[in-house]
Design an enzyme around this catalytic site. Sequence first.
Site: not given
Ligand code: CA2
Length: 150
Positions: A11-12, A19, A24, A75, A78, A81, A88, A99, A101, A108
């Site tokens: 997700p995201n 952003r 990121y 990846n 979220a 967590h 599973d 994995e 990140h 963080r």
């Molecule tokens: O560091 C990573 O790759 C994460 O998997 C990214 C997740 C975060 O919840 C993990 O704790 C660590 C969030 C992805 C959100 O990606 C965005 C990218 C650009 C702008 C906003 C969100």
Amino acid sequence: MAKSILLINGPNLNLLGTREPATYGSTTLPQVVEAAQKQCTEKSITFAHLQSNHEGVILDCIHEARGNVDAIIINPGAFTHTSVAIRDALLGVDIPFVEVHISNVHARETFRHHSYLSDKAVAVICGLGIYGYEAAIEYASRHIKPKENA
Ligand code: CA2
């Protein structure tokens, strides 16, 4: 026998490069995927990618990989967590996974320090930015063997 790698972004991660560049970076997801595809093509590895904001879609994709894919690079965003279901599914299909990140989750918030996947992963890469994907593919290409029936 040709190897096959499946890259999954949770997700995201479709927002990558648009952003929060301080966390990121500024590379977009299509750019990451194009580089991963090129890296695999150069190594004669079959490559597929899924990005989804929906846990069930990710589960279905993992299930469909069974017997067809030698390594998963994931990846989970979220879901890292929160998701016992993704853990599973990965265990259920018995495909080795790395994995990844982008950020250093351990530098963080505390809630990002725990992963439901890490203890079952072949390797965990975090904090290397998008280079983590390249490193994961390189690792998988060198160390993960193609399945006999894949
Ligand atoms: O560091 C990573 O790759 C994460 O998997 C990214 C997740 C975060 O919840 C993990 O704790 C660590 C969030 C992805 C959100 O990606 C965005 C990218 C650009 C702008 C906003 C969100």
